[in-house]
Design an enzyme around this catalytic site. Structure first.
Site, PDB file in Angstrom:
ATOM      1  CG  HIS A 118      -5.942  -2.381   8.657  1.00 16.78           C
ATOM      2  ND1 HIS A 118      -6.129  -1.221   9.371  1.00 16.78           N
ATOM      3  CD2 HIS A 118      -4.608  -2.516   8.525  1.00 16.78           C
ATOM      4  CE1 HIS A 118      -4.953  -0.696   9.662  1.00 16.78           C
ATOM      5  NE2 HIS A 118      -4.013  -1.465   9.157  1.00 16.78           N
ATOM      6  CD  GLU A 171      -8.920   0.787   7.530  1.00 20.21           C
ATOM      7  OE1 GLU A 171      -8.794  -0.175   8.309  1.00 20.21           O
ATOM      8  OE2 GLU A 171      -8.582   1.950   7.814  1.00 20.21           O
ATOM      9  CG  ASN A 178      -9.181  -1.657  11.730  1.00 23.90           C
ATOM     10  OD1 ASN A 178      -8.297  -2.330  11.208  1.00 23.90           O
ATOM     11  ND2 ASN A 178      -9.608  -0.521  11.220  1.00 23.90           N
ATOM     12  CG  ASP A 183      -0.310  -0.504   2.486  1.00 28.21           C
ATOM     13  OD1 ASP A 183       0.924  -0.366   2.626  1.00 28.21           O
ATOM     14  OD2 ASP A 183      -1.018  -1.018   3.349  1.00 28.21           O
TER      15      ASP A 183
HETATM   16  C1  GLP Z   1      -0.565  -0.196   8.648  1.00 28.97           C
HETATM   17  C2  GLP Z   1      -0.265  -0.850   7.282  1.00 28.97           C
HETATM   18  C3  GLP Z   1      -0.406  -2.332   7.366  1.00 28.97           C
HETATM   19  C4  GLP Z   1       0.214  -2.774   8.678  1.00 28.97           C
HETATM   20  C5  GLP Z   1      -0.684  -2.355   9.808  1.00 28.97           C
HETATM   21  C6  GLP Z   1      -0.103  -2.597  11.186  1.00 28.97           C
HETATM   22  O1  GLP Z   1      -1.436   0.842   8.579  1.00 28.97           O
HETATM   23  N1  GLP Z   1      -1.015  -0.369   6.186  1.00 28.97           N
HETATM   24  O2  GLP Z   1       0.187  -2.951   6.244  1.00 28.97           O
HETATM   25  O3  GLP Z   1       0.346  -4.160   8.711  1.00 28.97           O
HETATM   26  O4  GLP Z   1      -1.120  -1.032   9.622  1.00 28.97           O
HETATM   27  O5  GLP Z   1       0.895  -1.680  11.485  1.00 28.97           O
HETATM   28  P1  GLP Z   1       1.904  -1.840  12.680  1.00 28.97           P
HETATM   29  O6  GLP Z   1       2.840  -2.931  12.324  1.00 28.97           O
HETATM   30  O7  GLP Z   1       2.586  -0.502  12.783  1.00 28.97           O
HETATM   31  O8  GLP Z   1       1.094  -2.164  13.897  1.00 28.97           O
END
Ligand code: GLP
Length: 242
Positions: free
Chosen positions: A138, A143, A136, A67
């Site tokens: 995702h 989402e 959440n 992303d």
């Molecule tokens: C982000 C990314 C995801 C990631 C998730 C968890 O927003 N878009 O690809 O896996 O949220 O992030 P973190 O590893 O900082 O908890």
């Protein structure tokens, strides 16, 4: 599903990086889906170390990131393109032409989504997709919703996601409202998925995602359907599985 819990973050990083380096050693031209966020940072650090020790080369590897924020250019320090350079790409021998990240700075993000899907279709299937997990549920930026989209698409970020990611921005008000994300189609099509989850704040969601009902309101629950899912957690995240 192969579920593994590790007593320390260092051991978890070592094991997760090992999945990637083992793949690249056996298949030098592997196609790998990469993630951003806090979770993979230590994994990437471990990968850089094994590259510097001469144990692996990424010369023929192709990468696809999950992303990118809409409105963020490669030069923007908060872009995922910049994150990937900082945390991995500029330290290893991956070829710039083999790196794919949606371009969030384009005028027509929808066209960029189609372009990204064409690139994905050209490789056919990712050999491995590395995933983190949002609070959440995702995955990438898919989402929770009444329905999910299979292809790469523009998504409006949920407030809780913007709040969770505000820690990466000097000004929390600058967290973008939209992102481009690979859809669940390309993610689930990967030959193998490595889901990495760290921290007690993810214990509830990872348990719900992997043992609860499969629902689009928890996108990560779709991973239960994947035939080759490996889940790596630290003890805090995995505490409900004991
Ligand atoms: C982000 C990314 C995801 C990631 C998730 C968890 O927003 N878009 O690809 O896996 O949220 O992030 P973190 O590893 O900082 O908890």
């Amino acid at each position: 599903m192969n579920m593994l819990t590790f007593p320390s973050e260092a051991e978890l990083n070592e094991a997760a990086a090992g999945v990637i380096t083992d793949l690249v050693r056996t298949k030098p031209h592997a196609v790998i889906g990469l993630a951003t966020g806090g979770t993979p940072v230590g994994i990437y650090r471990t990968m850089i170390r094994s590259y510097q020790n001469g144990m692996v080369s990424y010369q023929q590897v192709t990468t696809f990131n999950l992303d990118e924020y809409v409105g963020c250019s490669v030069e923007d320090p908060q872009s995922y393109a910049c994150y990937m350079q900082e945390h991995l790409f500029r330290h290893i021998d991956v070829q710039p032409m083999n790196i794919h990240i949606p371009d969030g700075s384009v005028r027509d993000p929808e066209a960029e989504c189609r372009r990204y899907d064409e690139r994905l279709e050209a490789v056919g299937q990712l050999d491995l997709q590395l995933l983190g997990l949002g609070h959440n549920g995702h995955i990438g930026f898919n989402e929770p919703d009444h329905s999910l989209i299979s292809s790469t698409h523009v998504v409006a970020l949920r407030d809780e996601t913007r709040q969770a990611n505000a820690r990466f921005f000097d000004d929390p008000g600058r967290v973008p409202t939209h992102a481009i994300t690979m859809g669940v189609g390309a993610i689930l099509k990967a030959k193998k998925i490595l889901l990495v989850v760290k921290g007690s704040d993810k214990a509830d969601i990872v348990h719900r995602a992997l043992t609860g009902e499969i629902k689009t309101e928890c996108p990560a629950s779709l991973l239960q359907t994947h035939p080759n899912l490996v889940v790596m957690m630290d003890e805090e995240a995995g505490r409900h599985f004991r």
